[in-house]
Structures are given as C-alpha cells and as structure tokens.
Design a protein around this motif. Sequence first.
Motif, PDB file in Angstrom:
ATOM      1  N   GLU A 141      10.303 112.092  47.127  1.00  0.00           N
ATOM      2  CA  GLU A 141      10.630 110.831  47.778  1.00  0.00           C
ATOM      3  C   GLU A 141      11.179 109.659  47.064  1.00  0.00           C
ATOM      4  OE1 GLU A 141       8.839 108.169  51.389  1.00  0.00           O
ATOM      5  OE2 GLU A 141       7.558 109.496  50.390  1.00  0.00           O
ATOM      6  N   ALA A 142      10.652 109.359  46.017  1.00  0.00           N
ATOM      7  CA  ALA A 142      11.354 108.464  45.244  1.00  0.00           C
ATOM      8  C   ALA A 142      12.498 108.604  44.503  1.00  0.00           C
ATOM      9  CB  ALA A 142      10.209 108.137  43.897  1.00  0.00           C
ATOM     10  N   ARG A 143      12.798 109.858  43.948  1.00  0.00           N
ATOM     11  CA  ARG A 143      14.217 110.413  43.453  1.00  0.00           C
ATOM     12  C   ARG A 143      15.127 110.471  44.828  1.00  0.00           C
ATOM     13  NH1 ARG A 143      15.410 113.480  39.171  1.00  0.00           N
ATOM     14  NH2 ARG A 143      13.649 112.336  38.149  1.00  0.00           N
ATOM     15  N   PHE A 144      14.713 110.848  45.775  1.00  0.00           N
ATOM     16  CA  PHE A 144      15.666 110.972  47.099  1.00  0.00           C
ATOM     17  C   PHE A 144      16.123 109.484  47.269  1.00  0.00           C
ATOM     18  CE2 PHE A 144      16.583 110.981  51.608  1.00  0.00           C
ATOM     19  CZ  PHE A 144      17.425 111.891  51.788  1.00  0.00           C
ATOM     20  N   SER A 145      15.194 108.676  47.232  1.00  0.00           N
ATOM     21  CA  SER A 145      15.510 107.007  47.825  1.00  0.00           C
ATOM     22  C   SER A 145      16.413 106.345  47.067  1.00  0.00           C
ATOM     23  CB  SER A 145      14.198 106.374  47.792  1.00  0.00           C
ATOM     24  OG  SER A 145      13.401 106.989  48.673  1.00  0.00           O
ATOM     25  N   LEU A 146      16.758 107.051  45.638  1.00  0.00           N
ATOM     26  CA  LEU A 146      17.945 106.286  44.785  1.00  0.00           C
ATOM     27  C   LEU A 146      19.119 106.324  45.084  1.00  0.00           C
ATOM     28  CD1 LEU A 146      16.377 107.467  41.209  1.00  0.00           C
ATOM     29  CD2 LEU A 146      16.026 105.263  42.427  1.00  0.00           C
ATOM     30  N   GLN A 147      19.921 105.289  45.175  1.00  0.00           N
ATOM     31  CA  GLN A 147      21.335 105.280  45.700  1.00  0.00           C
ATOM     32  C   GLN A 147      21.823 104.334  44.890  1.00  0.00           C
ATOM     33  OE1 GLN A 147      21.691 104.454  49.878  1.00  0.00           O
ATOM     34  NE2 GLN A 147      19.963 102.926  49.569  1.00  0.00           N
ATOM     35  N   ARG A 148      23.204 104.219  44.832  1.00  0.00           N
ATOM     36  CA  ARG A 148      24.091 103.466  44.147  1.00  0.00           C
ATOM     37  C   ARG A 148      25.477 102.952  45.192  1.00  0.00           C
ATOM     38  NH1 ARG A 148      24.791 104.715  37.764  1.00  0.00           N
ATOM     39  NH2 ARG A 148      22.665 104.392  37.056  1.00  0.00           N
ATOM     40  N   PRO A 149      25.952 101.859  45.114  1.00  0.00           N
ATOM     41  CA  PRO A 149      25.371 100.651  44.568  1.00  0.00           C
ATOM     42  C   PRO A 149      24.221 100.232  45.302  1.00  0.00           C
ATOM     43  CG  PRO A 149      27.186 100.214  46.072  1.00  0.00           C
ATOM     44  CD  PRO A 149      27.272 101.679  45.904  1.00  0.00           C
ATOM     45  N   TYR A 150      23.392  99.301  44.778  1.00  0.00           N
ATOM     46  CA  TYR A 150      22.315  98.615  45.449  1.00  0.00           C
ATOM     47  C   TYR A 150      22.424  97.310  45.013  1.00  0.00           C
ATOM     48  CZ  TYR A 150      19.953  98.489  40.735  1.00  0.00           C
ATOM     49  OH  TYR A 150      19.894  98.047  39.389  1.00  0.00           O
ATOM     50  N   THR A 151      21.536  96.591  45.782  1.00  0.00           N
ATOM     51  CA  THR A 151      21.286  95.018  45.531  1.00  0.00           C
ATOM     52  C   THR A 151      19.720  94.827  45.260  1.00  0.00           C
ATOM     53  OG1 THR A 151      20.681  94.730  47.940  1.00  0.00           O
ATOM     54  CG2 THR A 151      23.038  94.526  47.193  1.00  0.00           C
ATOM     55  N   LEU A 152      19.498  93.539  44.860  1.00  0.00           N
ATOM     56  CA  LEU A 152      18.121  93.132  44.524  1.00  0.00           C
ATOM     57  C   LEU A 152      17.240  93.512  45.503  1.00  0.00           C
ATOM     58  CD1 LEU A 152      16.068  92.335  42.649  1.00  0.00           C
ATOM     59  CD2 LEU A 152      16.708  89.981  43.187  1.00  0.00           C
ATOM     60  N   PRO A 153      17.672  93.031  46.832  1.00  0.00           N
ATOM     61  CA  PRO A 153      16.739  93.275  47.977  1.00  0.00           C
ATOM     62  C   PRO A 153      16.411  94.752  48.347  1.00  0.00           C
ATOM     63  CG  PRO A 153      18.163  91.530  48.591  1.00  0.00           C
ATOM     64  CD  PRO A 153      18.759  92.065  47.393  1.00  0.00           C
ATOM     65  N   TRP A 154      17.571  95.518  47.982  1.00  0.00           N
ATOM     66  CA  TRP A 154      17.428  96.925  48.216  1.00  0.00           C
ATOM     67  C   TRP A 154      16.145  97.538  47.126  1.00  0.00           C
ATOM     68  CZ3 TRP A 154      17.526 101.143  44.878  1.00  0.00           C
ATOM     69  CH2 TRP A 154      17.608 102.182  45.423  1.00  0.00           C
ATOM     70  N   LEU A 155      16.333  96.962  45.954  1.00  0.00           N
ATOM     71  CA  LEU A 155      15.616  97.427  45.049  1.00  0.00           C
ATOM     72  C   LEU A 155      13.923  96.990  45.215  1.00  0.00           C
ATOM     73  CD1 LEU A 155      15.137  98.789  42.188  1.00  0.00           C
ATOM     74  CD2 LEU A 155      15.468  96.574  41.127  1.00  0.00           C
ATOM     75  N   LEU A 156      13.685  95.889  45.670  1.00  0.00           N
ATOM     76  CA  LEU A 156      12.495  95.331  46.183  1.00  0.00           C
ATOM     77  C   LEU A 156      12.011  96.354  47.179  1.00  0.00           C
ATOM     78  CD1 LEU A 156      12.855  91.719  45.985  1.00  0.00           C
ATOM     79  CD2 LEU A 156      11.889  93.206  44.159  1.00  0.00           C
ATOM     80  N   LEU A 157      12.770  96.780  48.249  1.00  0.00           N
ATOM     81  CA  LEU A 157      12.245  97.447  49.224  1.00  0.00           C
ATOM     82  C   LEU A 157      12.010  98.937  48.819  1.00  0.00           C
ATOM     83  CD1 LEU A 157      12.233  97.888  52.385  1.00  0.00           C
ATOM     84  CD2 LEU A 157      14.465  98.559  52.539  1.00  0.00           C
TER      85      LEU A 157
END
Length: 208
Positions: A80-96
């Motif tokens: 699930e963690a690998r599936f959630s990775l995406q680019r580009p991302y923002t800091l709010p997305w990273l915290l989420l």
Amino acid sequence: MKERKLIDYLPPAVRQYAEYQGITAAQQPEFSRAWAGAAALRANQFFDTLDETGLRRWERMMQITPRGTDSLETRRARVEARFSLQRPYTLPWLLLWLAETFGPENFSFDLTDYTAALALDYDALPDADRRAEDARASLAAILPENLLLELEARRQTEGVLSVGALAQQSLTLEVWPRVVTRRESTGTALSAAILETHQTLDIPPNDS
C-alpha cells in the motif's frame, strides 16, 4: 464465516429426499471452491484484505521482494505504501502519505533547510524496524537528491536521572609581620570550602 450448503438453496419440500441430498452433496465441493474464489476475488480488490495470492501479484508488479519472516499485515502495508507514491508531490501530500502509512499520531516530520527529519513512535508502531526501513526506501525514491534524510526512533522510557554538582572555593589570607602576644609572626592562612549538591529527577512514563 458459516459454510454455505448447496441443499439450503432447494425448496424445503424436497430437502428431505435422499436423491436431492446425494446430488447436492456430490456438487458441494465444486460450489464451495467457486464461492471461496469469489470471496478471494472481492478481498483482493482492497489492500487491507489481500491474501497470499493477491500479495504475490502486487509484489511481482512492484518488484518487491518480501522477507521470509514478514507477516501478511507487513506485506500489505508495504504494498500500500509503494502504491501511494506518486510524482510530483507537495509537502501537504507527503504529510498525508506519512499519516496514512504510520497513523497521524505516530510520527513527526520536519523540513529545515536541506534536511528532512522523520521521527517515528516505535512504541506505537507494530514491526517498527521494518516499517521504518520501508519508509526510508520509499522516501529515498521520491525526495529530491539535494535533501538529506534523517530517521529518528522515539521510545518511551522511565527511570531516575541523577545530577550532581561540585563547587569549590579557596581563600588565601596574607598575614604580614606584626606583633601578636609579644611574638613576631609571618606566613599565610588558607581557608577552603567544598559545596556538593545532588538532585534526583524522576522521569515518569510518557502517556501521550
């Protein structure tokens, strides 16, 4: 889950006949396998309910090699963690993403200058060492190359911390030649003092 019986789908009026009982008993294994396959198909639509077959499929697609001692829960969390990775991302997305991966109360993240610091609550996270390693690999894949990644493990502790202090004072008094009880005296007098303090600090368990 209660096992489904094929004979239960027949009208009550014919269930008592041996012919129908024999027919449904012979067909029961085939229908049981079909029902189990349908249930597994539904379960494998979601990360939280992936079974061994579903996990192997996702791990093969994501090029993930599970460890021999990994539990199903650990493998599900990694996929699930690998599936959630995406680019580009923002800091709010990273915290989420971190909140979904570890839980909103089980981590803290700080980005200062060119250092990204992630602290994990090891007491609250199951299998914390492996999850931290998976997070490190995931963050290394998405963080910019000019950022330094720091991981911190936070554990609750309790005990006694002893703090001691020592202060020393020395005073030298010069005695000039003078007549004291009709005798001439010269020399020095030395006065010294030592002050020692000791303090005990109790560290109660952190209930947060």
